[in-house]
Design a protein around this motif. Sequence first.
Motif, mmCIF file in Angstrom:
data_model
loop_
_atom_site.group_PDB
_atom_site.id
_atom_site.type_symbol
_atom_site.label_atom_id
_atom_site.label_comp_id
_atom_site.label_asym_id
_atom_site.label_seq_id
_atom_site.Cartn_x
_atom_site.Cartn_y
_atom_site.Cartn_z
ATOM 1 N N THR A 169 0.829 -1.212 0.000
ATOM 2 C CA THR A 169 0.000 0.000 0.000
ATOM 3 C C THR A 169 0.860 1.257 0.000
ATOM 4 N N LEU A 170 1.886 1.274 0.858
ATOM 5 C CA LEU A 170 2.766 2.445 0.917
ATOM 6 C C LEU A 170 3.496 2.659 -0.406
ATOM 7 N N LEU A 171 3.988 1.589 -0.986
ATOM 8 C CA LEU A 171 4.721 1.719 -2.250
ATOM 9 C C LEU A 171 3.827 2.290 -3.350
ATOM 10 N N ALA A 172 2.597 1.817 -3.424
ATOM 11 C CA ALA A 172 1.696 2.289 -4.474
ATOM 12 C C ALA A 172 1.353 3.761 -4.300
ATOM 13 N N TYR A 173 0.936 4.143 -3.085
ATOM 14 C CA TYR A 173 0.471 5.516 -2.899
ATOM 15 C C TYR A 173 1.622 6.512 -2.809
ATOM 16 N N LEU A 174 2.771 6.109 -2.275
ATOM 17 C CA LEU A 174 3.930 7.012 -2.292
ATOM 18 C C LEU A 174 4.412 7.250 -3.722
ATOM 19 N N SER A 175 4.437 6.209 -4.514
ATOM 20 C CA SER A 175 4.829 6.376 -5.920
ATOM 21 C C SER A 175 3.854 7.288 -6.653
ATOM 22 N N ALA A 176 2.563 7.096 -6.398
ATOM 23 C CA ALA A 176 1.571 7.958 -7.033
ATOM 24 C C ALA A 176 1.742 9.410 -6.597
ATOM 25 N N PHE A 177 2.065 9.634 -5.327
ATOM 26 C CA PHE A 177 2.248 10.998 -4.831
ATOM 27 C C PHE A 177 3.476 11.658 -5.462
ATOM 28 N N ILE A 178 4.552 10.887 -5.602
ATOM 29 C CA ILE A 178 5.765 11.434 -6.235
ATOM 30 C C ILE A 178 5.507 11.762 -7.701
ATOM 31 N N LEU A 179 4.835 10.866 -8.407
ATOM 32 C CA LEU A 179 4.497 11.143 -9.807
ATOM 33 C C LEU A 179 3.605 12.377 -9.922
ATOM 34 N N PHE A 180 2.690 12.532 -8.987
ATOM 35 C CA PHE A 180 1.827 13.707 -9.003
ATOM 36 C C PHE A 180 2.634 14.988 -8.823
ATOM 37 N N ARG A 181 3.581 14.983 -7.914
ATOM 38 C CA ARG A 181 4.399 16.176 -7.700
ATOM 39 C C ARG A 181 5.282 16.473 -8.912
ATOM 40 N N LEU A 182 5.819 15.442 -9.535
ATOM 41 C CA LEU A 182 6.615 15.662 -10.749
ATOM 42 C C LEU A 182 5.763 16.274 -11.861
ATOM 43 N N ALA A 183 4.549 15.761 -11.994
ATOM 44 C CA ALA A 183 3.655 16.315 -13.011
ATOM 45 C C ALA A 183 3.307 17.763 -12.710
ATOM 46 N N VAL A 184 3.125 18.093 -11.442
ATOM 47 C CA VAL A 184 2.815 19.476 -11.069
ATOM 48 C C VAL A 184 3.969 20.405 -11.434
ATOM 49 N N VAL A 185 5.203 19.967 -11.175
ATOM 50 C CA VAL A 185 6.367 20.795 -11.519
ATOM 51 C C VAL A 185 6.460 20.993 -13.030
ATOM 52 N N CYS A 186 6.269 19.910 -13.783
ATOM 53 C CA CYS A 186 6.343 20.020 -15.251
ATOM 54 C C CYS A 186 5.235 20.917 -15.795
ATOM 55 N N LEU A 187 4.028 20.792 -15.245
ATOM 56 C CA LEU A 187 2.938 21.648 -15.700
ATOM 57 C C LEU A 187 3.169 23.099 -15.308
ATOM 58 N N SER A 188 3.811 23.332 -14.179
ATOM 59 C CA SER A 188 4.116 24.709 -13.777
ATOM 60 C C SER A 188 5.119 25.353 -14.718
ATOM 61 N N ALA A 189 6.044 24.540 -15.256
ATOM 62 C CA ALA A 189 7.039 25.076 -16.188
ATOM 63 C C ALA A 189 6.488 25.233 -17.595
ATOM 64 N N ALA A 190 5.368 24.583 -17.894
ATOM 65 C CA ALA A 190 4.802 24.657 -19.240
ATOM 66 C C ALA A 190 4.147 26.011 -19.467
ATOM 67 N N ASP A 191 4.177 26.454 -20.722
ATOM 68 C CA ASP A 191 3.613 27.750 -21.097
ATOM 69 C C ASP A 191 2.134 27.574 -21.443
ATOM 70 N N ILE A 192 1.305 27.442 -20.402
ATOM 71 C CA ILE A 192 -0.134 27.281 -20.592
ATOM 72 C C ILE A 192 -0.857 28.205 -19.625
ATOM 73 N N ALA A 193 -2.153 28.387 -19.862
ATOM 74 C CA ALA A 193 -2.951 29.275 -19.022
ATOM 75 C C ALA A 193 -3.107 28.680 -17.622
ATOM 76 N N ALA A 194 -3.321 29.573 -16.642
ATOM 77 C CA ALA A 194 -3.417 29.126 -15.246
ATOM 78 C C ALA A 194 -4.649 28.253 -15.026
ATOM 79 N N SER A 195 -5.764 28.610 -15.654
ATOM 80 C CA SER A 195 -6.977 27.812 -15.469
ATOM 81 C C SER A 195 -6.809 26.409 -16.037
ATOM 82 N N LEU A 196 -6.188 26.319 -17.210
ATOM 83 C CA LEU A 196 -5.957 24.999 -17.798
ATOM 84 C C LEU A 196 -4.953 24.210 -16.969
ATOM 85 N N ARG A 197 -3.944 24.895 -16.431
ATOM 86 C CA ARG A 197 -2.959 24.199 -15.601
ATOM 87 C C ARG A 197 -3.611 23.613 -14.358
ATOM 88 N N ALA A 198 -4.513 24.351 -13.725
ATOM 89 C CA ALA A 198 -5.186 23.846 -12.521
ATOM 90 C C ALA A 198 -6.023 22.612 -12.838
#
Length: 644
Positions: A169-198
């Motif tokens: 359980t820990l491995l699955a949800y910790l991995s999902a949380f890390i992937l989520f944070r990586l995606a958030v960083v990549c989306l923050s660096a992308a040149d897209i509108a704030a509403s679409l980014r959210a």
Amino acid sequence: MKGFLSLVAGLFFAFNALAQAPTAAAPPEKINELVRLLQDPDVQTWLKDRKEAGPSSPASSTDSPNLAKLESATRTRVHEIITAIPSIPAEVAAAAMRARQDAISRGYAPVFVIFGGLVALGLFAEGLYRRLISQHQTLPGRLAPVGIFAGAMAIVFFAVEWPPLARVTLLAYLSAFILFRLAVVCLSAADIAASLRARLIVLVGIACLAIATAAVGEPLGVPPLVTAAISYCFSVIGLLFGIEAVWATSQRPRPWKAAVSVFLVTLWLIWCLNMRGLFWIGIYLLVLPAMLNTVGRAAASFVSDSGSLRGVLVVRSARAAVICLAVGWLALVWQFNPDTVGQRNPTIAALFYGGLKSVLILVVADLLWQLARGWIDRTLRTATDTTSLAPADAARRARFRTLLPIFRNALAVVVAVMAALVVLAQMGVQIGPLIAGAGIFGVAIGFGSQTLVKDVISGVFYMLDDAFRVGEYIQAKDYKGTVEGFSLRSVRLRHHRGPVFTVPFGELGAVQNMSRDWVIDKFRITVGFNTDIEKARKLTKKVGAELKEDAELGPLFIEPLKMKGVEEFADYGIVLSFAMTTVPGMQTYIRRKAYAKIRELFLANGITFAQPTVQVGGDEKDGGGAAAAAQAIRAQQAGSASPA
């Protein structure tokens, strides 16, 4: 036929096992009984009928339409999922209780407490890193804290021997949380509108949570149908969020939004029908272009000059790696989903794998072409600057400017043709007949377009002979001008008055190059018969020295201005000949300056320029007669002009 082959395979393995096992001798009376039965006419007739009827019975089962089977299986699957939805809360609570009891029974805290503690530890390590290291706004600088966060949690997670259910359980949800944070960083660096980014962040969070929940379903004892029902519920939520994001954030017209919404619904239905390969192809069509742009910008931030060879290699290699990972994932999805219709069809399977190989081939071809084009473009940019260079180096750069564009076009054609042939070969097309047919077609085209072939071959030999280069002034027959560029069959000349000539190579003939190495400019000046020739020579030498010492004109001279001597005796004076050697293209400009200085110096020293004159002379008789004749003519003209 499939059942018949399975029966044969089963009998083969059964006989193989019997052959390897220790066997006892069969009683002779049983063997005699078997031989007698096989010789019985009724038994032989029955075996013959079975042999004739055998191939038809399996065929009847396989000839049933696959569409009906797919519809029946889909209907059954949908009914089972709908039936399993009401039991989701109870099964999820039971799974959570099992994980909690497994952790508590072994002396550990509940799983959600352990999860919160590991996340807090990761955030603490990330906070220390942010205090010690200044934050960078580039994508690698933003990803580094997330790496520290994941590394701190990974160290503690793998250092402790967790209970089995808690570990999964820990491995699955910790991995999902890390992937989520990586995606958030990549989306923050992308040149897209704030509403679409959210909205994209919410979609990524739903996807990560759904994947982790589906991964822990089986280890925690959740029935497969309930796990599938949970996945379907998450997919419906994600689909609704996706459609809402399209309509709320896009500025495109309504038909485009409706088309994208239909596309998303179609992708969801494809996923529900377990056609995972086609589903991921649709996902790639949506997200892969933006992902490639983001990865390209991130890779470009690691190099100082993205246009250099290293920059092109890094950026294109990063994009190629993303495409290769996408292709690899698609191959794994196809391999691990063997129950689809396409997997059971050899033709579709061959086309699928051929398409994957073709994508990789095109990626490699694009990488090689970008590297070659980048080198050619950089060389051309360098070759345009010929200031402060030796004549040999300037000539070599001019030759680069001439040949490299032609080489670039030819290389593009070669890479495109080779990539197309390899792709066709991977798709199962026999390219041998195509190559032979292309050769025959090329011969026919050659006979039908001899002028075109003549132009192309003539251009090749002009280039090999280095007859002219870009920027040189040439004359060929009635065409003259500065060479601006080439194609495979023609040269483009810019006349000094502005018109542009596009001349086929076959029409050039002998080429007079007026811009190569040096130019000897000769001109003549006519002075009076009483001119001191030696004095004129010395004055010309002085003019040549002044021009040579001039800061602007001096570097343009190869040999200074000199007077060659008397060229001829004309009707009105002595013709003097002058000559000088200059760099190509500047002789006219220098000649104008020389004319002005020679006139100024000659007049200042008493040397006059010859002019046409008429002298009337002779004895007085002749002079008086001429004067009387002239007076008579004037009187006659005056009389004719008076009124009658």
